[in-house]
Design an enzyme around this catalytic site. Sequence first.
Site, short mmCIF file in Angstrom:
data_model
loop_
_atom_site.label_atom_id
_atom_site.label_comp_id
_atom_site.label_asym_id
_atom_site.label_seq_id
_atom_site.Cartn_x
_atom_site.Cartn_y
_atom_site.Cartn_z
N ASN A 172 0.87 -1.02 -0.18
CA ASN A 172 -0.20 0.11 -0.10
C ASN A 172 0.82 1.23 -0.01
O ASN A 172 1.50 1.67 1.05
CB ASN A 172 -1.03 -0.18 1.25
CG ASN A 172 -1.78 1.17 1.36
OD1 ASN A 172 -1.68 2.00 0.46
ND2 ASN A 172 -2.43 1.51 2.40
N LYS A 210 0.21 4.20 -0.41
CA LYS A 210 -0.30 5.48 0.40
C LYS A 210 -0.05 6.85 -0.43
O LYS A 210 -0.16 6.27 -1.79
CB LYS A 210 0.18 5.47 1.78
CG LYS A 210 0.10 4.47 2.70
CD LYS A 210 0.07 4.47 3.97
CE LYS A 210 0.06 3.19 4.67
NZ LYS A 210 0.11 3.22 6.15
N HIS A 256 -9.53 1.53 4.68
CA HIS A 256 -8.16 1.45 5.29
C HIS A 256 -8.31 2.78 6.57
O HIS A 256 -9.12 3.56 6.47
CB HIS A 256 -6.94 2.01 4.30
CG HIS A 256 -5.61 2.10 5.02
ND1 HIS A 256 -5.18 2.86 5.99
CD2 HIS A 256 -4.83 1.30 4.84
CE1 HIS A 256 -4.00 2.69 6.37
NE2 HIS A 256 -3.88 1.63 5.80
N GLU A 280 -6.73 4.86 7.53
CA GLU A 280 -6.24 6.40 7.39
C GLU A 280 -7.56 7.05 6.68
O GLU A 280 -7.79 8.21 6.66
CB GLU A 280 -4.99 6.49 6.45
CG GLU A 280 -3.79 6.21 7.40
CD GLU A 280 -2.67 5.61 6.57
OE1 GLU A 280 -2.76 5.64 5.41
OE2 GLU A 280 -2.02 5.04 7.18
N GLU A 334 -5.57 -4.74 10.54
CA GLU A 334 -4.52 -3.66 10.69
C GLU A 334 -4.88 -3.07 11.83
O GLU A 334 -5.45 -1.73 11.81
CB GLU A 334 -4.45 -2.78 9.22
CG GLU A 334 -4.15 -3.19 7.93
CD GLU A 334 -3.50 -2.24 7.12
OE1 GLU A 334 -2.44 -2.79 6.68
OE2 GLU A 334 -3.91 -1.19 6.96
N GLY A 337 2.43 2.47 10.73
CA GLY A 337 3.47 3.42 10.62
C GLY A 337 4.05 3.88 11.87
O GLY A 337 4.91 5.06 11.74
N SER A 345 3.28 -2.05 10.32
CA SER A 345 4.70 -2.25 10.58
C SER A 345 5.46 -3.45 10.31
O SER A 345 6.24 -4.05 10.95
CB SER A 345 5.15 -1.60 12.09
OG SER A 345 4.92 -0.38 11.85
P1 13P Z 1 3.19 0.42 7.64
O1 13P Z 1 3.73 -0.82 7.10
O2 13P Z 1 3.64 1.52 7.31
O3 13P Z 1 3.00 0.40 8.94
O4 13P Z 1 1.54 0.76 7.12
C1 13P Z 1 0.75 -0.42 6.82
C2 13P Z 1 -0.51 0.03 6.39
O5 13P Z 1 -1.13 0.81 6.75
C3 13P Z 1 -0.65 -0.84 5.24
O6 13P Z 1 -2.11 -0.65 4.76
#
Ligand code: 13P
Length: 256
Positions: free
Chosen positions: A13, A15, A98, A100, A170, A176, A216
Amino acid sequence: MNKALRKAVIAGNWKMNKTPAEAKELLEGILPLVKDAGCDVIACVPFVDLQTALEVTRGTNVKIGAENCHWEKSGAYTGEISAEMLTAMGVEYVIIGHSERRTYFGETDVTVQKRVRAALDAGLTVILCVGEYLEQREQGITDELVAMQTKIALGGVSKEELSRVIIAYEPVWAIGTGRTATAQQANEVCAVIRATLAGLYGKDAADATTVQYGGSMNAGNAAELLAQPDVDGGLIGGASLKPADFAKIVSAATEG
Ligand code: 13P
């Protein structure tokens, strides 16, 4: 539960990262490293990178996904992209729900359900994200919350359509932050999701559904996470932007 029944899926992903030129460079770095993968490999990229990504990956084992889609086919929805627009380009996957999007853009379980419906109707495979905030974990409501998110998102989804749904657990506190769920925590909640699917669709359908962990996941911790019986793959943020790290996770999934 039989892990051999389902294929491992590693999805990046990206982002809000990479211009089209940077996307080309990143994918050209990733492709040779994952060409012999024993798992499915997907890169979910920003809308503006989709065309480039599809061109660069044509004829390879890397599939392309978007990071969101709207629930209407077309209309007065300034700034939105429909599922039909994605399939018309040749996109095969889309991330829906997601955290976010839930946290920063007002996404709710109800809008997640509408987007899942639209994506499946258009022929896409959905990567549906669920997961709890730290306060919710500390309150001891993770299992109920994740089960509820899963049930609402899949409202109206048939057993046949479930074969085009991947679920990504997640935990928001692990995204992150460099703070990964332990392998045991990840497996526990992935198992709760599978039990929820079994309640909705029966054990066979639940056993055939890919449930990923995301948060992560990196080159160092992927093997332990992916070896868990109910963790069938990963949704990778930061490490998906680094070809060598992403390739290590793909190798770990092949072995996992
Ligand atoms: P990270 O791997 O940067 O923690 O992000 C995970 C994520 O949100 C994947 O959709």
